[in-house]
Design an enzyme around this catalytic site. Structure first.
Site, short mmCIF file in Angstrom:
data_model
loop_
_atom_site.label_atom_id
_atom_site.label_comp_id
_atom_site.label_asym_id
_atom_site.label_seq_id
_atom_site.Cartn_x
_atom_site.Cartn_y
_atom_site.Cartn_z
CE LYS A 115 -8.53 4.32 3.66
NZ LYS A 115 -7.37 5.22 3.78
NE ARG A 173 -3.42 15.16 7.81
CZ ARG A 173 -3.22 13.97 8.39
NH1 ARG A 173 -3.04 13.93 9.71
NH2 ARG A 173 -3.18 12.86 7.68
CB THR A 186 -6.63 0.92 11.31
OG1 THR A 186 -7.09 1.32 10.02
CG2 THR A 186 -6.05 2.14 12.00
NE ARG A 225 -3.06 2.50 3.14
CZ ARG A 225 -2.68 3.23 4.19
NH1 ARG A 225 -1.67 2.82 4.98
NH2 ARG A 225 -3.29 4.36 4.47
#
Length: 498
Positions: A241, A95, A299, A54
């Site tokens: 995702k 963020r 994850t 990935r």
């Protein structure tokens, strides 16, 4: 057969270097980063058990990514591997900006101001958040989570100037560039950001197999991305995702439109109440298998091995449970990208997978996946279903499929057959793409003879590779007439001759 044909078959055979004793059916995805971005380090990971690399486009430059891609392609060529490359777009990741002195201690009860108007250096007076629609989308009472939910604030006011005032409900140390989650807010940002579009343009010029779209909210996000790819005649397959509550509300349609699915538990575990995450994971896996779509669990699977040499007990169980639930692949993130022992992490994960598959794995799930008469692929689904049933009944030593689009490979894989599964295709891109699918070993095969000759060739390849031997039982699926490239319509059972 002529020497010419034997030479052709031998070339296909050399592409399968993994010994049976080391083969794990649940695949391993490893994220590439500074800890493993050289040719030698990547090769170590392949030998340890990686099937898919990935590339995380949240970090690094295009030059970095191009170099890594070339390393992987070289490994595939020189080491006779079919390692797949997955490009993971950043998506609308929110963020905080820079923070004065590198950190800011915020306490429960503090009142802070978030702004998206100017990139200020964060202090208790004002903190930048990279979301231009923040003041338009949030409402008073909405929760805002920071740094994977370690910090929590609640919106108390939206000012005329377009700033957002919040009260700290759970404080801590605020660091720069940490992620922001809005679990109560309908985000209006497009699924593809300007950065993603630039990254996509680069990716389309590279030999990449899979494309992951982050923060999918609805099936239309996948449809729009696939249209972009179709307009460029791209063979890339798309992974959705799943990391937002809105995606769970449209999960059936998202799975239907996608080529594969990733349970991205990092953000999903922040956006959803924590107690709902295990059942969400199980539900996504089950629905993906029913649609014959590869599904990745991702994850924090072995996060303690970022620094340590052994996983903790809960991580071992987490990997094992993902395998038992039927995931096609399990994924490593920082463990390989930035960890101290990337190859050891992969080797440890492989051992866990193989122990589960050797002992408690539930193979042959065809009773859960009967062909549906309303499916446009009902007839070929029925052939695949009965091929898997027959492979179980006769304890076949090999189950073999042929595919033009990948569909037959994905369907046969979805039944999780106990018999070893081999897929032959004339599409070079599919050979690597199928490396993501549970149990699949793919071969490039582009000869168009009559079906009997093709089956004989496939058996010869598998026999010379040591996968089968004289007296073994092989079940083949295919289609005839061969030159019409029809959906799978033939099922054949063969005893390998002496």
């Amino acid at each position: 057969m002529s020497n010419n044909v034997d030479s052709y078959l031998q070339k296909q055979l050399e592409k399968q270097a993994v010994t049976e004793s080391a083969f794990h059916r649940t695949k391993i995805v490893a994220t590439v980063g500074p800890a493993c971005d050289t040719y030698d380090k990547l090769l170590e990971l392949v030998k340890a058990g990686v099937n898919v690399f990935r590339l995380n486009f949240s970090h690094g430059t295009h030059e970095d990514k191009a170099s890594i891609i070339q390393h992987i392609l070289k490994i595939n060529e020189t080491e006779k591997q079919n390692i797949s490359i997955l490009a993971d777009l950043q998506g609308p990741k929110l963020r905080v900006g820079e923070i004065q002195n590198g950190s800011l201690e915020i306490k429960t009860g503090d009142i802070l101001t978030f702004t998206s108007k100017e990139k200020v250096v964060g202090t208790k007076e004002k903190i930048y958040v990279s979301y231009p629609n923040l003041h338009e989308d949030v409402k008073v009472g909405d929760k805002i989570l920071i740094d994977d939910g370690k910090l929590e604030v609640v919106v108390i006011e939206i000012t005329k100037e377009g700033d957002v005032k919040v009260a700290v409900t759970y404080g801590g140390n605020l660091l720069p560039k940490k992620g922001v989650n809005l679990p109560d807010t309908a985000i209006s940002l497009p699924a593809l950001t300007e950065k993603d579009i630039v990254d996509l343009e680069f990716i389309l010029g590279q030999q990449v197999d899979w494309l992951a779209l982050s923060f999918v909210r609805k099936s239309q996000d996948i449809i729009d991305l696939k249209k972009r790819l179709a307009d460029r005649n791209s063979t890339l397959k798309v992974i959705a995702k799943i990391e937002m509550p809105s995606a769970m509300a449209d999960i059936r349609a998202i799975i239907r439109e996608s080529d594969a699915v990733m349970v991205a538990r990092g953000d999903l575990g922040v956006e959803l109440p924590v107690e709902k995450v295990p059942m969400a994971q199980r539900d996504i896996i089950r629905k993906s298998i029913h649609r014959a779509k590869p599904v990745i669990v991702a994850t924090q699977m072995m996060e303690s091995m970022i620094t340590g040499i052994k996983p903790n007990r809960s991580e071992i169980t987490d990997v094992a449970n993902a395998v038992l639930e039927g995931a096609d692949a399990v994924m490593l993130s920082a463990e390989t990208a930035a960890g101290k022992h990337p190859a050891l992490v992969v080797e440890t994960m492989r051992k866990i997978i193989m122990e589960v598959e050797r002992t408690e794995y539930r193979y042959d799930r065809e009773e859960d996946l009967k062909p549906q008469p309303h499916s446009p692929n009902f007839l070929s689904d029925a052939i695949c279903y009965n091929a898997c049933n027959m492979s179980k009944d006769v304890k076949a030593d090999a189950l073999v499929g042929m595919t033009q689009s990948g569909y037959t490979g994905f369907v046969l894989s979805s039944y999780r057959p106990r018999s070893p599964l081999f897929i032959f295709t004339k599409s070079k891109s599919l050979v690597n793409q199928l490396s993501l699918s549970w149990g699949v070993r793919a071969f490039y095969y582009d000869r168009e003879q009559d079906l009997d000759t093709i089956v004989d060739d496939q058996i010869k390849i598998l026999r010379e590779g040591g996968f089968i031997k004289a007296g073994d039982t092989v079940i083949n699926t295919g289609s005839t007439p061969v030159h019409l490239h029809l959906p799978t319509n033939v099922l054949k059972i063969t005893k390998v001759p002496e």
